[in-house]
Design a protein around this motif. Sequence first.
Motif, short mmCIF file in Angstrom:
data_model
loop_
_atom_site.label_atom_id
_atom_site.label_comp_id
_atom_site.label_asym_id
_atom_site.label_seq_id
_atom_site.Cartn_x
_atom_site.Cartn_y
_atom_site.Cartn_z
N ALA A 251 -13.26 5.34 0.15
CA ALA A 251 -12.28 4.70 -0.72
C ALA A 251 -11.02 5.55 -0.83
CB ALA A 251 -12.87 4.46 -2.11
N ALA A 252 -11.21 6.87 -0.97
CA ALA A 252 -10.06 7.76 -1.08
C ALA A 252 -9.25 7.79 0.22
CB ALA A 252 -10.52 9.16 -1.46
N ARG A 253 -9.95 7.75 1.34
CA ARG A 253 -9.23 7.75 2.62
C ARG A 253 -8.41 6.47 2.79
NH1 ARG A 253 -14.15 9.77 4.64
NH2 ARG A 253 -14.74 7.67 5.37
N ARG A 254 -8.96 5.36 2.37
CA ARG A 254 -8.26 4.09 2.59
C ARG A 254 -7.10 3.91 1.62
NH1 ARG A 254 -9.40 0.09 5.81
NH2 ARG A 254 -8.31 -1.90 5.49
N PHE A 255 -7.29 4.31 0.36
CA PHE A 255 -6.30 4.01 -0.66
C PHE A 255 -5.58 5.24 -1.20
CE2 PHE A 255 -9.45 0.52 -0.97
CZ PHE A 255 -8.63 -0.49 -0.50
N GLY A 256 -5.95 6.42 -0.69
CA GLY A 256 -5.22 7.62 -1.06
C GLY A 256 -5.67 8.29 -2.33
N GLN B 46 -9.55 -4.82 -12.61
CA GLN B 46 -8.10 -4.61 -12.57
C GLN B 46 -7.38 -4.92 -13.87
OE1 GLN B 46 -5.54 -3.56 -10.20
NE2 GLN B 46 -7.37 -2.41 -9.64
N GLY B 47 -8.07 -5.37 -14.91
CA GLY B 47 -7.36 -5.73 -16.13
C GLY B 47 -6.54 -4.59 -16.69
N GLY B 48 -7.18 -3.46 -16.96
CA GLY B 48 -6.47 -2.29 -17.48
C GLY B 48 -5.51 -1.70 -16.47
N ASN B 49 -5.87 -1.75 -15.20
CA ASN B 49 -5.02 -1.19 -14.15
C ASN B 49 -3.71 -1.96 -14.04
OD1 ASN B 49 -6.73 0.93 -12.43
ND2 ASN B 49 -8.09 -0.67 -13.12
N GLN B 50 -3.78 -3.29 -14.14
CA GLN B 50 -2.56 -4.08 -14.08
C GLN B 50 -1.69 -3.86 -15.31
OE1 GLN B 50 -1.40 -5.94 -11.39
NE2 GLN B 50 -3.06 -4.77 -10.43
N ALA B 51 -2.31 -3.61 -16.46
CA ALA B 51 -1.53 -3.29 -17.66
C ALA B 51 -0.78 -1.97 -17.48
CB ALA B 51 -2.45 -3.22 -18.88
N VAL B 52 -1.43 -0.99 -16.86
CA VAL B 52 -0.76 0.29 -16.59
C VAL B 52 0.41 0.07 -15.62
CG1 VAL B 52 -1.06 2.56 -15.50
CG2 VAL B 52 -2.78 1.70 -17.11
N ALA C 133 -11.31 -5.68 1.55
CA ALA C 133 -11.05 -6.84 0.70
C ALA C 133 -10.13 -6.49 -0.47
CB ALA C 133 -12.37 -7.40 0.16
N LEU C 134 -9.96 -5.20 -0.75
CA LEU C 134 -9.11 -4.76 -1.85
C LEU C 134 -7.71 -4.35 -1.38
CD1 LEU C 134 -11.76 -2.74 -3.85
CD2 LEU C 134 -10.76 -4.93 -4.48
N ASP C 135 -7.45 -4.50 -0.08
CA ASP C 135 -6.09 -4.27 0.42
C ASP C 135 -5.13 -5.21 -0.32
OD1 ASP C 135 -7.10 -2.44 2.19
OD2 ASP C 135 -6.85 -3.69 3.97
N GLY C 136 -3.97 -4.71 -0.63
CA GLY C 136 -3.01 -5.50 -1.37
C GLY C 136 -3.16 -5.39 -2.87
N VAL C 137 -4.26 -4.77 -3.31
CA VAL C 137 -4.46 -4.52 -4.74
C VAL C 137 -4.42 -3.03 -5.02
CG1 VAL C 137 -6.02 -4.80 -6.70
CG2 VAL C 137 -5.82 -6.63 -5.01
N LEU C 138 -5.32 -2.28 -4.39
CA LEU C 138 -5.42 -0.85 -4.69
C LEU C 138 -4.37 -0.01 -3.98
CD1 LEU C 138 -9.28 -0.15 -4.78
CD2 LEU C 138 -7.80 -1.26 -6.46
N ASP C 139 -3.68 -0.56 -2.98
CA ASP C 139 -2.70 0.23 -2.24
C ASP C 139 -1.29 0.11 -2.80
OD1 ASP C 139 -2.45 -2.39 -1.52
OD2 ASP C 139 -2.81 -2.10 0.62
#
Length: 392
Positions: free
Chosen positions: A92-97, A295-301, A376-382
């Motif tokens: 996960a860290a490699r893909r999304f940093g 992603q609820g809290g993450n999108q608020a941040v 499947a989380l590309d476009g969200v976590l990146d």
Amino acid sequence: MDQHHAVVIGAGIGGLTAAAALHRQGWAVTVLERSASLEPVGAGIALAPNALRALDTIGLGAPVRELSAWQGDGGVRAPGGRWLARTDSAAAARRFGDPLVLLHRATFVDLLLGRLPAGTVRTATATALVRPGTQTEPARVATPDEEIEADLVIAADGVGSRVRGALFPGHPGPRFTGFTTWRMVVPGLGLRFPPHETWGRGLMWGSQPLKDGRVYAYAGALAPAGEREADERAGLLRRFGHWHRPIPRILAAVDPAAVLRHDVRAMTVPLPAYHRGRTALLGDAAHAMPPSLGQGGNQAVEDAVVLAHRLAAPATPVPEALAAYTRDRLPRTTEVVRRSLKAARLTTLGSRPAVMARDAALTAAHLLAPGLALRALDGVLDWTPPGGPDVA
């Protein structure tokens, strides 16, 4: 030049992040919270790489990363314990940093409060929007004791936002999704296990170890809106007590009074905008979503730091900055809501044939295309914030 003043309604994750971001830019900020205290209820929050990069802009990314507990593998299991799909923190860290950091909400709230001057937050203060403001007139809010004028009002007042209803009275608001969730934090049990979600038939369970030894657990089930049990822990034992280890032991250690239950509502019809005049909506008030992608809290941040970024230019009038905030956030959060709803339907399938097909597809995808769950989380976590980090 006079100092700008912002009023934030709601002292949740999004509201406090917005307050910290604006304070960092020199704004005077008042946070009004209707609850009697800021002691967060017993729940965890998973801060994903997108939120960590957002927190870098206010100097909080590094302290949060130090609290990461996920080391090694994890994934999705069947109720009997069989792994349907696996991944690991390094991948996960490699893909999304960045890693996924799970921590208690109280810990995160304390970090945010540490970025605000004493007296910024006023608790036990119910607040109503009197006027949203215009290009030339300030916004105004009312508390039981006074009315307050402000250059900016940020409504971070949650899924049942009264401010949203005042700004967009014809909008239907968040709708019930057909399932309910439970959350709980369990004291340290000396358990060692990989973090996992377990998907059953119309049921889902998650067990996530925290760095301090406690366990954050959550569950979901298809259920009628408003249904409640006298003993929610007993209901969880009935549904999940026969599932794989360590679920029965976690449930045995749960304090019945510490189980939180909420029906899940989502903004299935997007709002036309996230602002009106000098008033902005943020977090669940703007785009409530199922917790299926975490992603609820993450999108608020994200909302908070993008809003602060748009307000950073001193020559830009506040209404114009808020219009840019809507342009930035409305398309992205609408897509994240859509993907969260899709994931929620997948985790709570009710028919036996559909569940069997889902589980077989997950297993096959894991064997034939390792890492598919992360892709499947590309476009969200990146996602990366505008303006770049400011970690001083």
